[in-house]
Design a protein around this motif. Structure first.
Motif, PDB file in Angstrom:
ATOM      1  N   CYS A   1       0.819  -1.222   0.000  1.00  0.00           N
ATOM      2  CA  CYS A   1       0.000   0.000   0.000  1.00  0.00           C
ATOM      3  C   CYS A   1       0.843   1.258   0.000  1.00  0.00           C
ATOM      4  CB  CYS A   1      -0.942   0.012   1.202  1.00  0.00           C
ATOM      5  SG  CYS A   1      -2.341  -1.049   0.966  1.00  0.00           S
ATOM      6  N   GLY A   2       1.933   1.242  -0.712  1.00  0.00           N
ATOM      7  CA  GLY A   2       2.764   2.439  -0.760  1.00  0.00           C
ATOM      8  C   GLY A   2       3.592   2.452  -2.015  1.00  0.00           C
ATOM      9  N   THR A   3       4.497   3.396  -2.108  1.00  0.00           N
ATOM     10  CA  THR A   3       5.360   3.491  -3.280  1.00  0.00           C
ATOM     11  C   THR A   3       6.340   2.334  -3.291  1.00  0.00           C
ATOM     12  OG1 THR A   3       5.202   5.871  -3.224  1.00  0.00           O
ATOM     13  CG2 THR A   3       7.034   4.943  -4.452  1.00  0.00           C
ATOM     14  N   THR A   4       6.512   1.716  -4.451  1.00  0.00           N
ATOM     15  CA  THR A   4       7.465   0.621  -4.574  1.00  0.00           C
ATOM     16  C   THR A   4       8.876   1.119  -4.318  1.00  0.00           C
ATOM     17  OG1 THR A   4       6.095  -0.480  -6.197  1.00  0.00           O
ATOM     18  CG2 THR A   4       8.403  -1.098  -6.157  1.00  0.00           C
ATOM     19  N   ASP A   5       9.565   0.448  -3.438  1.00  0.00           N
ATOM     20  CA  ASP A   5      10.975   0.753  -3.184  1.00  0.00           C
ATOM     21  C   ASP A   5      11.798  -0.275  -3.933  1.00  0.00           C
ATOM     22  OD1 ASP A   5      13.482   1.230  -2.283  1.00  0.00           O
ATOM     23  OD2 ASP A   5      13.015   1.080  -0.150  1.00  0.00           O
ATOM     24  N   VAL A   6      12.260   0.087  -5.128  1.00  0.00           N
ATOM     25  CA  VAL A   6      12.939  -0.892  -5.966  1.00  0.00           C
ATOM     26  C   VAL A   6      14.300  -1.280  -5.413  1.00  0.00           C
ATOM     27  CG1 VAL A   6      11.754  -0.185  -8.056  1.00  0.00           C
ATOM     28  CG2 VAL A   6      13.894   0.915  -7.451  1.00  0.00           C
ATOM     29  N   GLY A   7      14.753  -0.653  -4.393  1.00  0.00           N
ATOM     30  CA  GLY A   7      16.034  -1.032  -3.817  1.00  0.00           C
ATOM     31  C   GLY A   7      15.890  -1.834  -2.545  1.00  0.00           C
TER      32      GLY A   7
ATOM     33  N   GLU B   1      -1.908  -7.859 -11.475  1.00  0.00           N
ATOM     34  CA  GLU B   1      -2.881  -8.078 -10.396  1.00  0.00           C
ATOM     35  C   GLU B   1      -2.345  -9.063  -9.369  1.00  0.00           C
ATOM     36  OE1 GLU B   1      -7.606  -9.356  -9.854  1.00  0.00           O
ATOM     37  OE2 GLU B   1      -6.664  -9.335 -11.850  1.00  0.00           O
ATOM     38  N   ALA B   2      -1.708 -10.135  -9.821  1.00  0.00           N
ATOM     39  CA  ALA B   2      -1.203 -11.160  -8.909  1.00  0.00           C
ATOM     40  C   ALA B   2      -0.102 -10.631  -8.006  1.00  0.00           C
ATOM     41  CB  ALA B   2      -0.684 -12.357  -9.702  1.00  0.00           C
ATOM     42  N   THR B   3       0.657  -9.644  -8.482  1.00  0.00           N
ATOM     43  CA  THR B   3       1.767  -9.091  -7.710  1.00  0.00           C
ATOM     44  C   THR B   3       1.423  -7.749  -7.053  1.00  0.00           C
ATOM     45  OG1 THR B   3       2.658  -8.082  -9.720  1.00  0.00           O
ATOM     46  CG2 THR B   3       3.518 -10.250  -9.109  1.00  0.00           C
ATOM     47  N   GLY B   4       0.160  -7.353  -7.133  1.00  0.00           N
ATOM     48  CA  GLY B   4      -0.249  -6.081  -6.530  1.00  0.00           C
ATOM     49  C   GLY B   4       0.218  -4.870  -7.303  1.00  0.00           C
ATOM     50  N   ARG B   5       0.560  -5.060  -8.575  1.00  0.00           N
ATOM     51  CA  ARG B   5       1.160  -3.990  -9.365  1.00  0.00           C
ATOM     52  C   ARG B   5       0.232  -3.509 -10.483  1.00  0.00           C
ATOM     53  NH1 ARG B   5       4.158  -0.888  -7.908  1.00  0.00           N
ATOM     54  NH2 ARG B   5       5.776  -0.834  -9.524  1.00  0.00           N
ATOM     55  N   THR B   6      -1.057  -3.487 -10.209  1.00  0.00           N
ATOM     56  CA  THR B   6      -2.032  -3.079 -11.222  1.00  0.00           C
ATOM     57  C   THR B   6      -1.825  -1.641 -11.674  1.00  0.00           C
ATOM     58  OG1 THR B   6      -3.701  -4.660 -10.480  1.00  0.00           O
ATOM     59  CG2 THR B   6      -4.489  -2.728 -11.664  1.00  0.00           C
ATOM     60  N   GLU B   7      -1.505  -0.746 -10.758  1.00  0.00           N
ATOM     61  CA  GLU B   7      -1.289   0.651 -11.138  1.00  0.00           C
ATOM     62  C   GLU B   7      -0.105   0.770 -12.097  1.00  0.00           C
ATOM     63  OE1 GLU B   7      -0.227   4.994  -9.130  1.00  0.00           O
ATOM     64  OE2 GLU B   7      -1.075   3.411  -7.868  1.00  0.00           O
TER      65      GLU B   7
ATOM     66  N   SER C   1       9.066  -5.531 -16.168  1.00  0.00           N
ATOM     67  CA  SER C   1       8.408  -4.280 -16.556  1.00  0.00           C
ATOM     68  C   SER C   1       7.514  -3.757 -15.443  1.00  0.00           C
ATOM     69  CB  SER C   1       7.582  -4.484 -17.828  1.00  0.00           C
ATOM     70  OG  SER C   1       8.402  -4.791 -18.936  1.00  0.00           O
ATOM     71  N   LEU C   2       7.058  -4.665 -14.604  1.00  0.00           N
ATOM     72  CA  LEU C   2       6.242  -4.287 -13.446  1.00  0.00           C
ATOM     73  C   LEU C   2       7.113  -3.893 -12.258  1.00  0.00           C
ATOM     74  CD1 LEU C   2       3.595  -7.136 -13.757  1.00  0.00           C
ATOM     75  CD2 LEU C   2       3.121  -4.684 -14.005  1.00  0.00           C
ATOM     76  N   CYS C   3       8.425  -3.860 -12.469  1.00  0.00           N
ATOM     77  CA  CYS C   3       9.402  -3.558 -11.405  1.00  0.00           C
ATOM     78  C   CYS C   3       9.393  -4.637 -10.331  1.00  0.00           C
ATOM     79  CB  CYS C   3       9.142  -2.170 -10.794  1.00  0.00           C
ATOM     80  SG  CYS C   3       9.109  -0.848 -12.007  1.00  0.00           S
TER      81      CYS C   3
ATOM     82  N   ALA D   1      12.605   5.283 -11.439  1.00  0.00           N
ATOM     83  CA  ALA D   1      11.822   6.472 -11.121  1.00  0.00           C
ATOM     84  C   ALA D   1      10.349   6.145 -10.886  1.00  0.00           C
ATOM     85  CB  ALA D   1      11.947   7.483 -12.262  1.00  0.00           C
ATOM     86  N   ASP D   2      10.045   4.869 -10.735  1.00  0.00           N
ATOM     87  CA  ASP D   2       8.643   4.461 -10.593  1.00  0.00           C
ATOM     88  C   ASP D   2       8.047   4.938  -9.273  1.00  0.00           C
ATOM     89  OD1 ASP D   2       6.277   2.855 -11.355  1.00  0.00           O
ATOM     90  OD2 ASP D   2       6.846   1.691  -9.582  1.00  0.00           O
ATOM     91  N   THR D   3       6.851   5.507  -9.336  1.00  0.00           N
ATOM     92  CA  THR D   3       6.162   5.986  -8.127  1.00  0.00           C
ATOM     93  C   THR D   3       4.797   5.329  -7.965  1.00  0.00           C
ATOM     94  OG1 THR D   3       5.231   7.878  -9.340  1.00  0.00           O
ATOM     95  CG2 THR D   3       7.329   8.230  -8.189  1.00  0.00           C
ATOM     96  N   THR D   4       4.509   4.298  -8.750  1.00  0.00           N
ATOM     97  CA  THR D   4       3.217   3.638  -8.615  1.00  0.00           C
ATOM     98  C   THR D   4       3.160   2.838  -7.323  1.00  0.00           C
ATOM     99  OG1 THR D   4       3.990   1.743  -9.909  1.00  0.00           O
ATOM    100  CG2 THR D   4       2.855   3.496 -11.103  1.00  0.00           C
ATOM    101  N   THR D   5       1.959   2.588  -6.874  1.00  0.00           N
ATOM    102  CA  THR D   5       1.774   1.913  -5.592  1.00  0.00           C
ATOM    103  C   THR D   5       1.556   0.415  -5.770  1.00  0.00           C
ATOM    104  OG1 THR D   5      -0.598   2.360  -5.656  1.00  0.00           O
ATOM    105  CG2 THR D   5       0.803   3.958  -4.508  1.00  0.00           C
ATOM    106  N   THR D   6       1.754  -0.299  -4.677  1.00  0.00           N
ATOM    107  CA  THR D   6       1.560  -1.743  -4.640  1.00  0.00           C
ATOM    108  C   THR D   6       0.459  -2.052  -3.643  1.00  0.00           C
ATOM    109  OG1 THR D   6       3.913  -2.070  -5.078  1.00  0.00           O
ATOM    110  CG2 THR D   6       2.686  -3.959  -4.223  1.00  0.00           C
ATOM    111  N   SER D   7      -0.531  -2.806  -4.065  1.00  0.00           N
ATOM    112  CA  SER D   7      -1.626  -3.158  -3.164  1.00  0.00           C
ATOM    113  C   SER D   7      -1.174  -4.198  -2.155  1.00  0.00           C
ATOM    114  CB  SER D   7      -2.827  -3.679  -3.962  1.00  0.00           C
ATOM    115  OG  SER D   7      -2.482  -4.858  -4.661  1.00  0.00           O
ATOM    116  N   SER D   8      -1.952  -4.361  -1.092  1.00  0.00           N
ATOM    117  CA  SER D   8      -1.549  -5.284  -0.028  1.00  0.00           C
ATOM    118  C   SER D   8      -2.623  -6.287   0.349  1.00  0.00           C
ATOM    119  CB  SER D   8      -1.157  -4.497   1.230  1.00  0.00           C
ATOM    120  OG  SER D   8      -2.268  -3.755   1.710  1.00  0.00           O
ATOM    121  N   GLY D   9      -3.836  -6.117  -0.144  1.00  0.00           N
ATOM    122  CA  GLY D   9      -4.928  -6.990   0.263  1.00  0.00           C
ATOM    123  C   GLY D   9      -4.921  -8.333  -0.433  1.00  0.00           C
ATOM    124  N   PRO D  10      -5.840  -9.217  -0.061  1.00  0.00           N
ATOM    125  CA  PRO D  10      -5.955 -10.530  -0.702  1.00  0.00           C
ATOM    126  C   PRO D  10      -6.206 -10.399  -2.200  1.00  0.00           C
ATOM    127  CG  PRO D  10      -7.283 -10.420   1.293  1.00  0.00           C
ATOM    128  CD  PRO D  10      -6.832  -9.023   1.012  1.00  0.00           C
ATOM    129  N   VAL D  11      -5.756 -11.399  -2.950  1.00  0.00           N
ATOM    130  CA  VAL D  11      -5.912 -11.408  -4.404  1.00  0.00           C
ATOM    131  C   VAL D  11      -6.749 -12.617  -4.807  1.00  0.00           C
ATOM    132  CG1 VAL D  11      -4.728 -11.606  -6.625  1.00  0.00           C
ATOM    133  CG2 VAL D  11      -3.701 -10.254  -4.765  1.00  0.00           C
TER     134      VAL D  11
END
Length: 352
Positions: free
Chosen positions: A23-29, A183-189, A88-90, A46-56
């Motif tokens: 539920c926050g910005t992906t920290d690629v490091g 969707e499976a990785t919470g990276r829909t955005e 590509s989804l980081c 430079a990705d600032t998209t968010t990652t979901s945390s709920g059930p899938v």
């Protein structure tokens, strides 16, 4: 692209993903001690998209329901398109199949060092797969009867089955698979952003081709290989991804073989849209532009192709309308490979 593209796609297991901030910005490091570093993709830095945390809960390409308590963070992948999609989804897999081949044939996304090699595409080392401790396995399969899929389903790790190619609509299927993995990785955005970039890229390129006002828009894309000392040509016909991309750009696919389930004995296979012929078979395309892949290896079929008198007598070759694609543009890839192919088409066809 070369014969690494299989006509009948074998099952593939998806690699463990980079740990992502819930539920926050992906920290690629930010990775665990045993998780590889983030994708080398510049856009991910430079990705600032968010990652979901709920059930899938999602339905995969075979209609199976996949349930996850939370988005997958450790993914193992056994096919190159889905490996590229993860990057590509980081999301960096913890394990992937045919890593050396990926590095040879796919350049859209670089697989970081440290990803575990879990065997070959279609023939994974299951000990290596489960030794990577995945919370999701992504496989390419075309039927619920797939032998590898059934073996994996017998274990406790969830399996996401994806169809890598669909001759009825390759671009639509590519987008669907990419969104599913997102969707499976919470990276829909992130998935939505990448797909929007692809659509914009395609629209811009289409305008460039239109402005070029080409005299001849007919084309045939092909690759090939050497078999028993002879050059085998694999034209991309109706339903092939590169044919569809070219046609989206305003070109006209000129390989006219009809769909035939018996690939190799005439016709175009229904999944990938590929045919098979010899050099003489290219005479049938008449005045069409020829666009061909060269993997850049020492034993490339192109070396023998260019020596052949039939090849040198073809109208496109004599008129300077036989164009070589750059190596590393994968013909069964995700959105980023698609963008590479679009750029290559525009460059070779328009000279820009």
């Amino acid at each position: 692209m070369n014969r690494g593209l299989r006509i009948v796609a074998l099952a593939a297991v998806a690699a463990t993903a980079l740990a992502l901030t819930a539920c926050g910005t992906t920290d690629v490091g930010a990775t665990g001690d045993d998780t590889p570093s983030a994708s080398a993709s510049e856009s991910c830095a430079a990705d600032t998209t968010t990652t979901s945390s709920g059930p899938v809960s999602l339905t995969d390409s075979l209609g199976r329901t996949v349930e996850l308590d939370k988005p997958a963070e450790r993914v193992v992948v056994l096919e190159w398109q889905q490996t590229e999609d993860l990057l590509s989804l980081c999301v960096t897999p913890v394990g992937a199949a045919s890593i050396d081949g990926y590095a040879t044939y796919v350049s859209a996304e670089t697989l970081p060092a440290g990803v575990v090699n879990v065997g070959e595409r279609g023939e994974p080392d299951l000990d290596a797969v489960y030794g990577a401790d995945p919370d999701l396995i992504i496989i390419e399969a075309y039927s619920t009867d797939d032998e590898l899929l059934q073996k994996l389903e017998a274990q406790d790790v969830p399996v996401l089955a994806t169809i890598g190619a669909d001759g009825k609509g390759q671009i639509a299927n590519m987008k669907k698979v990419f969104g599913m993995i997102g969707e499976a990785t919470g990276r829909t955005e992130r998935a939505d952003r990448v797909l929007a970039d692809f659509d914009e890229h395609l629209a811009d390129a289409k305008a460039q081709v239109r402005d070029a006002d080409l005299e001849n828009t007919d084309f045939v894309f092909f690759d090939g290989w050497i078999e028993s000392g002879n050059v085998v040509i694999r034209p991309y016909g109706e339903g092939a991804l590169f044919t569809e991309l070219g046609e989206e750009l305003g070109l006209n696919g000129a390989w006219t073989d009809e769909i035939n389930d018996s690939y190799g004995s005439g016709g175009v296979d229904p999944a990938y849209g590929l045919a098979q012929t010899d050099i003489e078979g290219l005479v049938a395309v008449g005045e069409a532009n020829l666009v061909y892949a060269n993997d850049g290896t020492a034993d490339s079929y192109v070396t023998e192709l260019e020596k052949n008198s039939i090849w040198t007598s073809l109208p496109a070759v004599q008129d300077g309308r036989a164009f070589e694609f750059p190596p590393g543009v994968w013909g069964a890839g995700g959105p980023r490979s698609g963008e590479q192919a679009i750029d290559a088409f525009v460059h070779v066809i328009t000279g820009k």
